[in-house]
Scaffold this active site. Structure first.
Site, PDB file in Angstrom:
ATOM      1  N   HIS A 140      -3.504   7.163   3.151  1.00  0.00           N
ATOM      2  CA  HIS A 140      -3.327   5.838   3.097  1.00  0.00           C
ATOM      3  C   HIS A 140      -5.257   5.244   2.934  1.00  0.00           C
ATOM      4  CE1 HIS A 140      -3.593   1.279   1.087  1.00  0.00           C
ATOM      5  NE2 HIS A 140      -3.356   0.962   2.634  1.00  0.00           N
ATOM      6  N   ASN A 152     -10.398  -0.314   0.706  1.00  0.00           N
ATOM      7  CA  ASN A 152      -8.575  -0.187   0.769  1.00  0.00           C
ATOM      8  C   ASN A 152      -8.289  -1.226  -0.721  1.00  0.00           C
ATOM      9  OD1 ASN A 152      -5.716  -0.526   0.923  1.00  0.00           O
ATOM     10  ND2 ASN A 152      -6.195  -1.499   2.287  1.00  0.00           N
ATOM     11  N   CYS A 162       0.361  -1.372   0.250  1.00  0.00           N
ATOM     12  CA  CYS A 162       0.152   0.054  -0.080  1.00  0.00           C
ATOM     13  C   CYS A 162       1.156   1.522   0.082  1.00  0.00           C
ATOM     14  CB  CYS A 162      -0.679  -0.315   0.983  1.00  0.00           C
ATOM     15  SG  CYS A 162      -2.130  -1.346   1.708  1.00  0.00           S
TER      16      CYS A 162
END
Ligand code: COA
Length: 337
Positions: free
Chosen positions: A258, A288, A112
């Protein structure tokens, strides 16, 4: 010395929307659990597209909104945990789709945090004069590596792609970048490479002996440990960036975190004692999307007209590896460009 700037942004998410309610019809979960624990309401899932095709769509959107032509790109970096293949790189496939015939292309693996790592690499190449126009893409088809029988992980993630074109100019752009890694936490969030799959049992035993197969290639996560790591990594990265740039949190118009979990973001809002509006979120709609989450958010902010020339924004990410990173950017794109 010329400054490194973001010249254009783009993003793409697949059309197929899977809501929490829809998930609750196929597994033992419910909208209330997912929303209260994560803030996620729905996510996008690719149907028949792979990472390179959604990455190329995001790249083309960035190119369309810039004066850069595909042949002007001299470096393409794709950050992804879900490449189409072991080889070639997803970046090479994107190069072919968009016709960027003069680019050097490679992928990076930083989960990520991948887009931030990609920005850092692009920054170094441009700053030292080796490359001029660099396309950085964060793209994921995480739905391909989710264990759909594991409700603790599969409800959290989604597919999508975001892109930025970087080049040089006179005005300040990327002001500060910081990245870090800690391989001691490698097992906390991982997806094994595909296990050996030889159908002929005799042949398999002759080559490998009587060894056990490696675990299946699904994303696995120690949720609580990752939560603790995430808040620590975000807090430390923000502090480091502000200290080294000699800026304060008040100088930053937006923090673009994020997009993993609203509870992690809420924790940071309280810790930093800032207005919740300072943190941009869109995880409600996409879940996500790993390396794609920050560039999708940044592109949406750009297209929604939230960013004025001269605004300072702080991007911050964390993820498997363990990895983390952040950057402070002074926005140099004119509104509605
Ligand atoms: N629907 C309903 N119940 C669920 C569920 C779901 N989708 N997933 C798990 N549960 C259940 C568990 O089975 C457990 O039940 P039990 O108490 O009967 O055993 C209960 O909910 C609590 O599970 P737990 O995993 O302890 O929840 P949690 O409070 O730690 O929340 C996360 C789980 C994943 C939301 C949380 O740990 C988190 O946000 N971690 C960080 C994840 C992240 O950001 N990852 C990406 C990093 S890049």
């Amino acid at each position: 010395m010329k400054e490194v700037q973001i010249l254009a942004t783009g993003s793409y998410v697949p059309d197929r929307i899977v809501t929490n309610d829809e998930l609750s019809t196929v597994m033992d979960t419910n909208d209330e659990w997912i929303k209260t624990r994560t803030g996620i309401c729905e996510r996008r899932i690719t149907t028949g597209e792979n990472t390179s095709s959604i990455a190329a769509k995001a790249a083309l959107k960035a190119l369309e909104s810039s004066y850069i032509k595909p042949v002007d790109l001299d470096l393409i970096i794709v950050a992804t945990a879900t490449p189409d293949c072991y080889t070639p790189s997803t970046a090479c496939i994107v190069q072919d789709i968009i016709g960027a015939t003069n680019a050097t292309c490679f992928d990076i693996s930083a989960a990520c945090s991948g887009f931030i790592y990609g920005l850092n690499i692009a920054y170094q190449f441009i700053k030292n004069g080796a490359k001029k126009n660099v396309l950085v893409i964060g793209a994921e088809t995480l739905s391909k590596i989710l264990d759909w029988n594991n409700r603790s992980t599969c409800v959290l993630f989604g597919d999508g792609a975001g892109a930025a074109i970087l080049g040089c100019g006179e005005e300040k752009g990327l002001i500060e970048i910081h990245t870090g890694s800690d391989g001691r936490g490698a097992n906390l969030l991982k997806c094994n490479a595909a296990s050996v799959d030889i159908n002929n049992k005799d042949l398999k035993e002759k080559i490998y002996g009587n060894t056990e197969d490696v675990d299946k290639s699904y994303l696995t996560m120690e949720g609580r440990e990752i939560f603790k790591f995430a808040v620590k990594a975000m807090g430390e990265t923000i502090d480091t960036l502000l200290n080294s740039s000699e800026l304060t949190i008040e100088d930053i118009k937006y923090i673009v975190p994020h997009q993993a979990n609203l509870r992690i973001i809420d924790y940071m809002i309280k810790k930093l004692k800032v207005d919740s509006k300072k943190f941009y979120t869109n995880l409600q709609y996409y879940g996500n999307t790993s390396a794609a989450s920050i560039p999708i958010a940044m592109d949406q902010m750009n297209r929604e007209g939230l960013l004025e020339k001269g605004d300072k924004i702080l991007l911050v990410g964390f993820g498997g590896g363990l990895t983390w990173g952040g950057t402070i950017i002074e926005w140099t794109i004119n509104k509605n460009k």
